[in-house]
Design an enzyme around this catalytic site. Structure first.
Site, PDB file in Angstrom:
ATOM      1  N   ARG A 244       0.844  -1.189   0.000  1.00 42.39           N
ATOM      2  CA  ARG A 244       0.000   0.000   0.000  1.00 42.39           C
ATOM      3  C   ARG A 244       0.881   1.241   0.000  1.00 42.39           C
ATOM      4  O   ARG A 244       1.923   1.282   0.655  1.00 42.39           O
ATOM      5  CB  ARG A 244      -0.905   0.043   1.249  1.00 42.39           C
ATOM      6  CG  ARG A 244      -2.142  -0.840   1.134  1.00 42.39           C
ATOM      7  CD  ARG A 244      -3.168  -0.199   0.207  1.00 42.39           C
ATOM      8  NE  ARG A 244      -4.369  -1.009   0.045  1.00 42.39           N
ATOM      9  CZ  ARG A 244      -4.554  -1.905  -0.910  1.00 42.39           C
ATOM     10  NH1 ARG A 244      -3.580  -2.151  -1.770  1.00 42.39           N
ATOM     11  NH2 ARG A 244      -5.697  -2.564  -1.012  1.00 42.39           N
ATOM     12  N   GLU A 273      -1.185   8.359  -5.034  1.00 42.56           N
ATOM     13  CA  GLU A 273      -1.843   7.833  -6.232  1.00 42.56           C
ATOM     14  C   GLU A 273      -3.112   8.641  -6.509  1.00 42.56           C
ATOM     15  O   GLU A 273      -3.791   9.044  -5.555  1.00 42.56           O
ATOM     16  CB  GLU A 273      -2.226   6.364  -6.027  1.00 42.56           C
ATOM     17  CG  GLU A 273      -1.037   5.422  -6.005  1.00 42.56           C
ATOM     18  CD  GLU A 273      -1.467   3.960  -5.919  1.00 42.56           C
ATOM     19  OE1 GLU A 273      -2.536   3.626  -6.463  1.00 42.56           O
ATOM     20  OE2 GLU A 273      -0.739   3.169  -5.298  1.00 42.56           O
ATOM     21  N   HIS A 291       0.547   0.321  -9.838  1.00 40.19           N
ATOM     22  CA  HIS A 291      -0.369  -0.445  -8.992  1.00 40.19           C
ATOM     23  C   HIS A 291      -0.993  -1.606  -9.785  1.00 40.19           C
ATOM     24  O   HIS A 291      -2.216  -1.734  -9.885  1.00 40.19           O
ATOM     25  CB  HIS A 291      -1.456   0.462  -8.423  1.00 40.19           C
ATOM     26  CG  HIS A 291      -2.070  -0.079  -7.151  1.00 40.19           C
ATOM     27  ND1 HIS A 291      -2.600   0.729  -6.179  1.00 40.19           N
ATOM     28  CD2 HIS A 291      -2.222  -1.350  -6.690  1.00 40.19           C
ATOM     29  CE1 HIS A 291      -3.069  -0.011  -5.183  1.00 40.19           C
ATOM     30  NE2 HIS A 291      -2.845  -1.282  -5.485  1.00 40.19           N
TER      31      HIS A 291
END
Length: 316
Positions: A244, A273, A291
């Site tokens: 994460r 992000e 990702h």
């Protein structure tokens, strides 16, 4: 009943749901329009990945909702406890993408160990004019075999990553505050199985021993790897974060690279992000992906089918 797969779902998942009598909508509804869309279309199940956020406003104001499903592991984009307090089922697919994430980590590790992320940029530009210099620049690669892989977070994905490390001939050291010991089974093509018993150690021991470090932890309040943690690592360590954004202090990471403490690093997730910091995007010591840890066709098929199975079981 209607299912809205707002961030998409595999065809295998759609087929399983439709065979059970559900109508599946794959329209991508903007976050600010989601509440109205759910109510206007009498949506019973909302499926999301990491893009769509399911907060109290949706939970409170969409009475038709019965299930919130997350295609993947982490559910930090959903107010899980609140939803369950309100009587909603919240489901996810913790096992479906484990191997895909693990393979991506090792794709980065092999690339970083042999400077593939740099040479793939430089060869098209200078391969015909500067071949010998490039060969010299990228001639100090290392092998993974015989090195120590440190795994921080030893759940399903951490264990899947450790399996690949074992197959690559690496020594495994792992830290997890909730797991003291576990057995990892490696299944081979001819039906053979080899089991490895791994006892976890302290985070400090992992940081001190590891040549390569991979993180597989959920999002949390504080950094898991901060400046003090970098200082405990071996000089020249290689790190990957496919967990994460926000579990690694990116500013401290850049400093650790500049000091030589970290040789190179891989990031699949970012604190900001979908607009990562430019200093990360432009750093030649970083191998970067947007990702895509769970973004394989196999993982998406498993996720879709697993979500469908859970929905059918809950709602009948």
């Amino acid at each position: 009943m209607k299912v809205l797969a707002n961030d998409g779902v595999s065809q295998s998942g759609i087929d399983a749901l439709e065979a059970a009598g559900y109508e599946v909508l794959t329209t991508t509804v903007a976050q600010e329009q989601l509440q109205n869309y759910i109510n206007d279309n009498d949506i019973s199940v909302l499926l999301v990945r990491s893009a769509t956020k399911v907060r109290k406003d949706i939970i409170d104001n969409c009475p038709s909702l019965k299930i919130i499903g997350r295609g993947g592991v982490g559910m930090d984009n959903i107010d899980v406890d609140y939803a369950r307090e309100k009587g909603l089922h919240v489901i996810n697919t913790p096992a479906a993408s484990s191997h895909s994430v693990a393979e991506l980590v090792f794709g980065h590790f092999y690339g970083l160990a042999r400077f593939l992320h740099n040479s793939n940029r430089d060869m098209p530009l200078e391969g015909d004019s500067n071949f010998k210099a490039l060969k010299k620049a990228y001639a100090k690669g290392v092998e993974l075999k015989g090195k120590t892989l440190g795994v921080i977070g030893f759940g399903r994905i951490g264990q899947a990553t450790a399996k690949i490390g074992i197959g690559a001939g690496m020594n495994i050291v792992a830290f997890d505050p909730f797991i003291e010991e576990t057995t990892i089974d490696l299944d081979f093509f001819d039906g053979q199985k080899v089991s490895f018993n791994i006892k976890t150690v302290s985070k400090e021991e992992v940081l001190k021993q590891a040549d390569f470090i991979t993180l597989h932890v959920p999002a949390q309040k504080d950094y898991v790897i901060d400046e003090a943690d970098f200082n405990q690592m071996k000089d020249g360590v290689i790190i990957a974060n496919a967990a994460r954004g926000g579990v690694v202090n990116e500013i401290a990471l850049i400093k650790a690279i500049e000091s030589g403490k970290v040789a190179r690093a891989a990031l699949d997730v970012f604190e900001k992000e979908p607009q990562p910091e430019v200093q990360l995007l432009m750093n030649p010591a970083l191998s970067l992906t947007p990702h895509t840890g769970a973004a394989t066709s196999e993982a998406q098929d498993r996720i879709g089918v697993e979500l469908a199975d859970q929905i059918i079981k809950i709602l009948g």
